[in-house]
Design a protein around this motif. Structure first.
Motif, mmCIF file in Angstrom:
data_model
loop_
_atom_site.group_PDB
_atom_site.id
_atom_site.type_symbol
_atom_site.label_atom_id
_atom_site.label_comp_id
_atom_site.label_asym_id
_atom_site.label_seq_id
_atom_site.Cartn_x
_atom_site.Cartn_y
_atom_site.Cartn_z
ATOM 1 N N ILE A 135 97.914 -60.276 57.825
ATOM 2 C CA ILE A 135 97.206 -59.991 59.404
ATOM 3 C C ILE A 135 98.394 -59.154 60.118
ATOM 4 C CG2 ILE A 135 96.225 -61.025 61.388
ATOM 5 C CD1 ILE A 135 95.954 -63.440 59.580
ATOM 6 N N PRO A 136 97.766 -57.932 60.723
ATOM 7 C CA PRO A 136 98.630 -57.206 61.626
ATOM 8 C C PRO A 136 99.426 -58.023 62.705
ATOM 9 C CG PRO A 136 96.434 -56.176 61.549
ATOM 10 C CD PRO A 136 96.502 -57.707 60.782
ATOM 11 N N GLY A 137 100.653 -57.662 62.749
ATOM 12 C CA GLY A 137 101.707 -58.643 63.492
ATOM 13 C C GLY A 137 101.772 -59.787 63.536
ATOM 14 N N VAL A 138 101.393 -60.463 62.156
ATOM 15 C CA VAL A 138 101.725 -61.838 61.920
ATOM 16 C C VAL A 138 102.765 -61.732 60.744
ATOM 17 C CG1 VAL A 138 100.616 -64.037 60.917
ATOM 18 C CG2 VAL A 138 99.366 -62.545 62.470
ATOM 19 N N ALA A 139 103.913 -62.509 60.921
ATOM 20 C CA ALA A 139 104.846 -62.570 59.794
ATOM 21 C C ALA A 139 104.522 -63.052 58.496
ATOM 22 C CB ALA A 139 106.031 -63.291 60.459
ATOM 23 N N HIS A 169 111.174 -70.057 66.871
ATOM 24 C CA HIS A 169 110.298 -70.572 65.656
ATOM 25 C C HIS A 169 108.535 -70.453 65.915
ATOM 26 C CE1 HIS A 169 113.479 -71.974 63.198
ATOM 27 N NE2 HIS A 169 114.157 -72.551 64.480
ATOM 28 N N ALA A 170 107.970 -69.641 65.058
ATOM 29 C CA ALA A 170 106.625 -69.768 65.364
ATOM 30 C C ALA A 170 105.631 -70.955 64.971
ATOM 31 C CB ALA A 170 106.079 -68.471 64.556
ATOM 32 N N PHE A 171 104.509 -71.020 65.457
ATOM 33 C CA PHE A 171 103.682 -72.024 64.930
ATOM 34 C C PHE A 171 102.797 -71.375 63.668
ATOM 35 C CE2 PHE A 171 104.398 -73.323 69.221
ATOM 36 C CZ PHE A 171 104.432 -74.845 69.290
ATOM 37 N N SER A 172 102.246 -72.190 63.146
ATOM 38 C CA SER A 172 101.582 -71.655 61.782
ATOM 39 C C SER A 172 100.130 -72.287 61.975
ATOM 40 C CB SER A 172 101.885 -72.174 60.633
ATOM 41 O OG SER A 172 103.451 -71.653 60.308
ATOM 42 N N TYR A 191 111.947 -73.245 55.810
ATOM 43 C CA TYR A 191 111.710 -74.587 56.116
ATOM 44 C C TYR A 191 111.857 -75.687 54.914
ATOM 45 C CZ TYR A 191 110.722 -72.210 60.436
ATOM 46 O OH TYR A 191 110.888 -71.371 61.377
ATOM 47 N N THR A 217 92.169 -64.959 63.424
ATOM 48 C CA THR A 217 92.429 -64.912 64.937
ATOM 49 C C THR A 217 93.228 -65.881 65.184
ATOM 50 O OG1 THR A 217 90.116 -63.992 65.637
ATOM 51 C CG2 THR A 217 91.354 -65.056 67.178
ATOM 52 N N GLU A 254 104.143 -65.569 55.361
ATOM 53 C CA GLU A 254 104.461 -66.863 55.101
ATOM 54 C C GLU A 254 104.202 -67.070 53.657
ATOM 55 O OE1 GLU A 254 102.624 -70.008 57.396
ATOM 56 O OE2 GLU A 254 103.212 -68.918 59.421
ATOM 57 N N SER A 256 95.544 -67.421 63.361
ATOM 58 C CA SER A 256 96.708 -67.111 62.908
ATOM 59 C C SER A 256 97.473 -66.205 63.683
ATOM 60 C CB SER A 256 96.736 -66.749 61.661
ATOM 61 O OG SER A 256 95.958 -67.572 60.701
ATOM 62 N N TYR A 257 96.808 -65.188 64.274
ATOM 63 C CA TYR A 257 97.549 -64.158 64.989
ATOM 64 C C TYR A 257 98.085 -65.002 66.115
ATOM 65 C CZ TYR A 257 98.360 -59.743 67.461
ATOM 66 O OH TYR A 257 98.776 -58.949 68.324
ATOM 67 N N LYS A 295 108.677 -74.011 53.199
ATOM 68 C CA LYS A 295 107.809 -72.600 53.376
ATOM 69 C C LYS A 295 108.858 -71.522 54.020
ATOM 70 C CE LYS A 295 104.496 -72.329 57.313
ATOM 71 N NZ LYS A 295 103.320 -72.798 56.707
ATOM 72 N N ALA A 306 100.921 -67.452 65.066
ATOM 73 C CA ALA A 306 102.071 -66.729 64.809
ATOM 74 C C ALA A 306 102.849 -66.195 65.551
ATOM 75 C CB ALA A 306 101.817 -65.994 63.504
ATOM 76 N N ASN A 307 102.103 -65.654 66.757
ATOM 77 C CA ASN A 307 102.760 -64.669 67.790
ATOM 78 C C ASN A 307 103.333 -65.868 68.888
ATOM 79 O OD1 ASN A 307 103.140 -61.793 67.248
ATOM 80 N ND2 ASN A 307 100.748 -62.255 66.908
#
Lengths: 354, 343
Positions: free
Chosen positions: B52-56, A66-69, B10, A53, B58, A55-56, B66, A59-60
């Motif tokens: 995970i759906p919708g997650v790029a 640039h996305a957060f991780s 990165y 959850t 890594e 991560s979703y 990374k 990442a969004n």
């Protein structure tokens, strides 16, 4: 205060987009399947669910494209969660079956609480990265004890007159101890804004409660216990709705005023500045409709509410970033426990500033 | 198998970023920036994020670098995608929508109460003993004041109680009766898990002409002790706390509130059931003593009258939603049950 005046002018800042790209339908699938798996594994899977959850959402969330991780590993969380649950079980067994011993346990809790806060904040920060650079939290146990135990006592002793100042100190503790890589967050939040917000909240509460009593009086012609007992089911629901509306309004005022102030007065010097322009009415209608949607869908609307809230927060946030953002150094090792974090979860003592 | 992904690289331990192509060919992994190879490594030197759906996607490299894919749908065959397939499968999502409420209901309303009722039988007596003594101590320090009823009257009540215990073959030692004045509890009686029974001055006064009704109430209270009700309540509240914490740890506040409400409603239903159980115990013991069960009905009726005069609050009019929030069954229902039993 406007941070534009506080930074040196030679650094060039550029406005960058803040976006949230999560989608309700997509997150619904993740959420419901994870809840099912958590139930059938008697909770063990919930550590994986938490990571997926988070991560979703991380990442969004994109800043300058640039996305957060989210970096935490499920086993880390599971370990912390098991420890925290063992602690909760022992605590509730002791305090229920041996009330006197439970009292001592509660006193011990006062001393454990600041540790939980610091551990939780540290874990959250270190598990968050942006452009492959981690956040960190540097607050100490001693400072947390003063901020979260002693100052609230002062606040209560002052008949709550000092409370807005105490809340400002709490926010300041969290903000000024946060860093991105080696760059500390600098905050210029002002006590005055907390008092103005508290006054506004007080005013709205007084007016709201007076309005509720006026409605009851008009509807029943009295305020005695007998009058209340005669209220029909429909009136009970209506009364409950007005009551919840007031709670949400107060919540909205607080969140909006403080978040706007915190964002507008906090920066990574020479690196990033933020701006928040949330509005009380739009945020109020957001959380009120979220609540109604969750109630009437028996909880199934939760994913949709989480997504639209994240989208609203992103839309209400602006950021400016300097050209130094591409040269931040990360010097952190990876050693940290997730226990503090989970204990904070189980005891519901989440510390959030924004 | 050969795979190629566009994304951002990165560099290790810094926020420096570059647009790159990631090429995976068997165990060989190469990164290309502007068609130039900037890194060559193998699959053992990297870890790929769980899909995970919708997650790029890594990819973390051993040196701290990374790679993040540009397109959130791109996947590498290196990582397992089983969970993602479940989360995207219409069949699984629909099944979850049906199964989750069913399982929650089953767990909270059926499984846990059963487990709890079973498990309290295995608790050693010392726990109930200790719990009762500590609670009694705390109550004496807080809401119980010395009785103002004449000593001879009190002794009479206690005598009557002890005779009843003897007839029922119950221990005088265990079920000690105490009389206290309490403004907080008003007209009330309760029993602690170790068998200590307390009745207030106010209740004794209101029932002074009806010793059988006093007995009926006291028997109801020790019914709770004999059926280990307080231990069950405690165990139930602990197990509910644990369920919510364990399974719904990441549900966020509003959803937790909903689960909490379900648990509270179930707990109140549980509590109403226990009151009925204690009522039945009192009926049985009254009959054993040769007293009609209507004595219990009379005691309840006096509660009703007391409440009417004290607060002007029609306690029986728990209509609509409020009924589900009540911890005790409707008093009139209890009176009817007592009269029913007497027939």
């Amino acid at each position: 205060m406007d941070v534009d005046n506080t930074s040196k002018q030679e650094v060039q800042f550029n406005e960058v987009p803040v976006e949230f790209s999560g989608r309700g339908g997509e997150f619904f699938g993740i959420w419901i399947v994870n809840v099912l798996l958590s139930i059938v594994t008697l909770g063990i899977y919930s550590a994986w669910a938490t990571v997926r959850t988070k991560s979703y959402f991380y990442a969004n969330t994109k800043l300058d494209s640039h996305a957060f991780s989210y970096l935490a590993k499920p086993l880390q969380i599971l370990k912390g969660r098991l420890l925290a649950i063992a602690f909760v079980v022992i605590y509730s067994l002791v305090s229920n079956f041996f009330p006197l011993a439970g009292l001592f346990f509660s006193i011990a809790l006062i001393f454990i609480f600041p540790w939980i806060i610091v551990q939780g904040l540290r874990f959250d920060s270190r598990m968050t990265s942006y452009r492959n650079v981690r956040f960190n939290f540097h607050g100490t146990y001693g400072a947390a004890f003063v901020t979260f135990i002693l100052l609230p006592i002062v606040g209560v002793l002052s008949v709550y007159l000092a409370m807005p100042w105490v809340m400002k100190k709490m926010n300041e503790f969290v903000l000024s101890n946060t860093s991105y890589g080696e760059q500390r967050l600098t905050t210029y939040i002002e006590t005055k804004q907390y008092y103005l917000t508290a006054l506004l909240v007080l005013l709205v509460t007084v007016i709201g409660v007076a309005a509720i009593f006026a409605i009851v009086y008009a509807a029943l012609g009295g305020l005695g216990l007998a009058a209340f007992a005669g209220i029909s089911t429909a009136a009970q629901i209506a009364g409950g709705l007005v009551y919840f509306a007031l709670i949400f309004l107060v919540n909205a005022i607080f969140k909006v005023k403080i978040r706007n102030h915190v964002f507008n007065s906090t920066e990574f010097e020479d690196l990033a500045k933020f701006r928040s322009n949330m509005a009380i009415l739009s945020y109020f209608s957001l959380i009120a409709t979220n609540f109604l949607a969750i109630i009437f869908s028996l909880g199934f609307a939760y994913p949709w509410t989480a997504i639209r809230t994240a989208r609203y927060l992103a839309k209400s946030t602006q950021a400016k970033i300097s050209d130094k953002a591409s040269a931040v150094i990360d010097t952190m090792g990876d050693h940290n426990s997730s226990f503090g974090d989970e204990a904070a979860d189980a005891f519901d003592v989440g510390v959030s500033v924004i | 198998m050969k795979q190629q992904l566009a994304g951002t690289y990165y560099f290790p331990k810094s926020s420096r970023a570059a647009s790159v192509e990631l090429l995976v060919n068997g165990e060989m992994v190469n990164l290309y920036q502007d068609k130039k190879c900037i890194m060559a490594t193998n699959t053992a030197q990297l870890s790929v994020s769980s899909a995970i759906p919708g997650v790029a996607l890594e990819v973390d490299f051993a040196d701290g670098g990374k790679f993040v894919a540009t397109n959130s749908g791109d996947r590498l065959s290196l990582a397992s995608g089983k969970l993602e397939r479940l989360e995207k499968s219409v069949k699984w999502v629909l099944a979850s929508v049906l199964l989750v409420p069913l399982l929650i209901w089953f767990g909270v309303a059926v499984l846990m109460p059963k487990l709890v009722t079973e498990s309290v039988n295995y608790l050693p007596d010392e726990v109930a003993q200790e719990m009762g003594e500590q609670t009694f101590y705390a109550l004496k320090k807080s809401i119980l004041d010395p009785s103002e009823i004449a000593k001879s009257d009190r002794e009479q009540v206690i005598n009557q109680w002890q005779q009843a215990l003897d007839k029922l073959g119950l221990s005088r030692e265990k079920f000690q009766l105490h009389i206290y004045k309490s403004d907080f509890l008003a007209a009330n009686a309760f029993a602690l898990p170790n068998g200590t029974v307390v009745i207030t001055d106010q209740l004794l006064i209101s029932l002074q002409d009806n010793p059988d009704a006093i007995l009926a109430i006291l028997l109801h209270e020790i019914g709770h002790v004999q059926r280990k009700h307080s231990m069950r309540i405690v165990a139930q509240s602990i197990s509910n706390t644990i369920i919510v914490a364990v399974i719904f740890g990441d549900l966020e506040t509003v959803a937790e509130l909903l689960v909490g409400t379900t648990a509270a409603l179930v707990q109140n239903a549980f509590s109403r059931d226990m009151e009925r159980e204690a009522d039945t115990y009192a009926f049985e013991k009254l009959v054993e003593l040769g007293i009609p069960a209507t004595a219990f009905a009379e005691a309840m009726q006096s509660f009703l009258d007391l409440n009417h005069s004290a607060a002007d609050l029609p306690a029986t009019q728990r209509k609509g939603l409020l009924r589900y929030l009540a911890t005790h069954p409707d008093i009139e229902e209890r009176i009817a049950r007592a009269n029913q039993y007497a027939k």
